[in-house]
Design an enzyme around this catalytic site. Sequence first.
Site: not given
Length: 670
Positions: A330, A383
């Site tokens: 993330d 991401e």
Amino acid sequence: MSNKHQTSPGNTTQKAASSDQESVPLLGALDIHLIGEGRHQHIADCLGAHVIERQGVLGTRFAVWAPNASAVAVVGDFNDWREAAHPMKLLPDCGVWVLFIPEIQAGALYKFALRNHAGQGLPYKADPYARQTERPPATASVVSDPEEFAWTDDAWMAHRALKQAPNAPISIYEVHVDSWLRQSGSTSLWEEMGARLIDYAVEMGFTHLELLPITEHPFGGSWGYQPLGLYAPSARYGTPAQFAAFVDRCHAAGLGLILDWVPAHFPSDAHGLANFDGTALYEHADPRQGFHPDWNTLIYNLGRNEVRNFLVGSALEWLRRYHVDGLRVDAVASLLYLDYSRKAGEWLPNRHSGRENLESVQFLQALNTLIKQICPGALMIAEESTAWPGVTAAVEQGGLGFDYKWNMGWMHDTLRYMHLDPVHRRYHHNDMTFGMVYAYSEHFVLPLSHDEVVYGKGALIEKMPGDSWQRFANLRAYLGFMWTHPGKKLLFMGCELAQWQEWDHDGELDWACLHDAARARDARLPDTRGKVSDLAGNPHAGVQRLLGDLNMLYRQEPALHGSDTVPEGFAWVIGDDADNSVFAFLRRHHDRTVLMVSNMTPMPRRDYRIGVPKPGRWREAINTDAEHYGGSNVGNQGAAHTQAVVSHGYAQSLSLMLPPLATLVFIAEG
């Protein structure tokens, strides 16, 4: 908790046992050396709490890194949380405090009581390396069961690399565990999800599940993206053994499992990592480096060997201990840029006066290199929302070494286009075609993720224009375009239902919409939730059926995935018909050829001619306007045959009926 987990601090037998063991080291010299260098590949087996037998005595060894503390003690339910009962000993050179307490067994609750360099007490700290925790909002760590899980997935693990290769079909169903299906209360959520989510995902044709972070986190409203227990599956959902059984069941069903993993930042809760030993131990001391303005969280100090080791060890824990098939990392962009979400004067440049976070780059490169060595076949997915070059390039070539990157640009461009009234789409035609300009610069996943259906952004179907029928048609056409476009696929739960409501992390999916669209949206159908509907005439069920068929076609047809990452696997046929908002392209792999055609207006187009490279019959494998999916059933009666009419540079062409707001997929059969 039973008495067998408790020990009186005044027990003379315990004191004698402890005295006899003073000469036996609790950590070996090599462990201490590797911890000090920050390159211990089994760090979770050294630090934390571990049930062991020491000179014939069963108990628990506690170890915690706190180099700047003046004193550390173990407190827990076994000593009435009294700091004086069990002081720890500082090992030289590595800053680790250790203690063996006889008779303490799995299930005991504990924390660490630390005093700073001035002798002042700090809030009791949860164990950073705990493999099990209390269920939030309680915050204690739990001594975990030392028994290893009995895995049955040898065949899956042996062939996993082939299932996750760039030429393999990868279709990911993104899930927030708590809100996919509300727990009945009779079993752990892992057991209930194992019985329903896995079956559902398999029936829908997905190849992988991706779970929003399940590492322990104090605030449920963070969806797991503000974790503190990076080694512990959240107690909200069950025990570590139950999570392992869930993974094993995924593999038995032929389903891969990816976890979202958050190494970029952590919350400042008093029981966590913040100011751990009275100093900024895990975080940067300077807020220009150590405080994240977007999320009011703290940023790991990746310049410290031990902090890097902590994060690398966490990644390895999920991949090795729990056989997880990949990690989606993330907020990579926030790691890469020192000025991420900061104004001038609010950040510190690197040693070259640049904005790149060199320590983060080195950390990610080392992490991805190590995982490829130790966990072959496991996926690392970034991401990353910027144009940082070489995210999926090999480390040896200067890249970051990820296997895939989320294509956020494609997602934003195409959603912007689909949001437009069709009459205006001709002026934004390139939003749908621009993704192919850079499609092979990285290995991409095309994401329609949770971030797009929350916080007022509306459900996916709400982004579509027009009346109710047109909204469903637009969504079906868009999914058809996406599933034939180069790139792996990711869809957030509920989007396949075309549910009207925005995602609510405190609720559950609107399963009722599949069975009776007129029913209240909060209706509960306990016997049908998590099922694929067979109800005809319901547009929500039609979208669900379409998605299942798209997944099956994507997996079965090599042209749609076999040459996914090479330019030879794609060719535009029509990319410039902005006036009619029509797109057509070919997907190829060896002798297999697929034609995709999308008409993004509500106007049916008769006798629309498209050139193709192969003569003969082209089977209409998907028509998103089919009645079966809730459409108007305009199409080509299942197939089209070429004519010797030159078009688009080909000697043969098809004369097609293009349904309104629809995508067609044809397969060359000769």
